[in-house]
Design a protein around this motif. Structure first.
Motif, PDB file in Angstrom:
ATOM      1  N   VAL A 104       0.845  -1.210   0.000  1.00  0.00           N
ATOM      2  CA  VAL A 104       0.000   0.000   0.000  1.00  0.00           C
ATOM      3  C   VAL A 104       0.882   1.262   0.000  1.00  0.00           C
ATOM      4  N   PRO A 105       0.751   2.119  -1.034  1.00  0.00           N
ATOM      5  CA  PRO A 105       1.653   3.276  -1.131  1.00  0.00           C
ATOM      6  C   PRO A 105       1.650   4.163   0.122  1.00  0.00           C
ATOM      7  N   GLU A 106       0.464   4.376   0.741  1.00  0.00           N
ATOM      8  CA  GLU A 106       0.417   5.239   1.935  1.00  0.00           C
ATOM      9  C   GLU A 106       1.169   4.597   3.098  1.00  0.00           C
ATOM     10  N   VAL A 107       1.109   3.264   3.175  1.00  0.00           N
ATOM     11  CA  VAL A 107       1.875   2.555   4.214  1.00  0.00           C
ATOM     12  C   VAL A 107       3.366   2.777   3.952  1.00  0.00           C
ATOM     13  N   ARG A 108       3.774   2.654   2.674  1.00  0.00           N
ATOM     14  CA  ARG A 108       5.195   2.777   2.347  1.00  0.00           C
ATOM     15  C   ARG A 108       5.705   4.181   2.681  1.00  0.00           C
ATOM     16  N   SER A 109       4.911   5.222   2.376  1.00  0.00           N
ATOM     17  CA  SER A 109       5.451   6.550   2.687  1.00  0.00           C
ATOM     18  C   SER A 109       5.452   6.809   4.195  1.00  0.00           C
TER      19      SER A 109
END
Ligand code: C5P
Length: 220
Positions: A104-109
């Motif tokens: 999940v991109p938001e998790v990664r950032s």
């Protein structure tokens, strides 16, 4: 803040954690295992009975995810709130859940900003940071950037030798499916521009650490 950042990426079972830790110890550097944060989040999500694939609920739980890790290469302790999850995050149920939260991109950032603060606060001259996207996303300007690889059969044999409770076939299948899922999100199988590949297929542990230390000495 550390003057020297050493970024090491590689697939599951490439030995990057033990090699990175040993290299950090030899250099007197700190050591940051980034996979531990994704694993701790997967543990936290499972602990709250949230399905790892339920992205919306995973994202709404991030505010309560109180994560910390010690960056001492001799004793990397992982905490979620008051709970020591150092061992629990290695359980097969966590390994099976981690790719679903890590994609999940938001998790990664969110997690990447934790890594950057940890690197900024590192007390020693250097820090070895290992994971899947360190050379490309987390620390693309690192002084030394290394991709640690090994042939798939060798990686599986090494990993199944570490674990006693699972059959080699299960371990092989788990590694393969995790690599498959992870590589849809981050390319950690080919070296980006300027990244030095260390292939440990025909090297033992000490030789791999020496090869990594040689690259670090050359690049820094
Ligand atoms: O390195 P380790 O196997 O402990 O990583 C666990 C998982 O965390 C990986 O399978 C991947 O899903 C995720 N990960 C990631 N990016 C990183 C480090 C780990 O997506 N930099």
């Amino acid at each position: 803040m550390a003057d020297i950042i050493v970024a090491i990426d590689g697939p599951a079972g490439s030995g990057k954690s033990s090699v990175s830790k040993a290299a950090a110890r030899r250099l007197g550097f700190d050591y940051l295992d980034t996979g531990a944060a994704y694993r701790a989040l997967a543990w936290f999500v499972l602990d709250r009975d949230i399905a790892p694939e339920d992205t919306e609920t995973v994202l709404s739980s991030l505010g309560a995810f109180d994560y910390s890790i010690s960056i001492d290469p001799s004793e990397p302790v992982v905490m979620v709130g008051e709970t020591d999850v150092t061992d629990a995050i290695r359980e097969p149920r966590v390994s099976a859940a981690v790719s679903a939260v890590a994609r999940v991109p938001e998790v990664r950032s969110f997690v990447t900003s934790i890594f950057r603060s940890t690197m900024d606060a590192a007390p020693h001259d250097g820090i070895v940071v290992e994971g899947r996207d360190i050379t490309t996303v987390v620390a693309p300007d690192a002084e030394a950037r290394i991709l640690l690889t090994a042939d798939e059969e060798v990686r599986m044999a090494r990993r199944s030798a570490e674990l006693t409770s699972e059959s080699a076939a299960d371990v092989g299948e788990q590694l393969r499916s995790r690599d498959r899922a992870d590589s849809r999100v981050v390319d950690f199988l080919t070296a980006a521009d300027g990244v030095v590949t260390v292939d440990s297929t025909h090297l033992d542990f000490d030789q791999t650490v020496d090869a990594v230390l040689e690259v670090i000495a050359r690049e820094t």
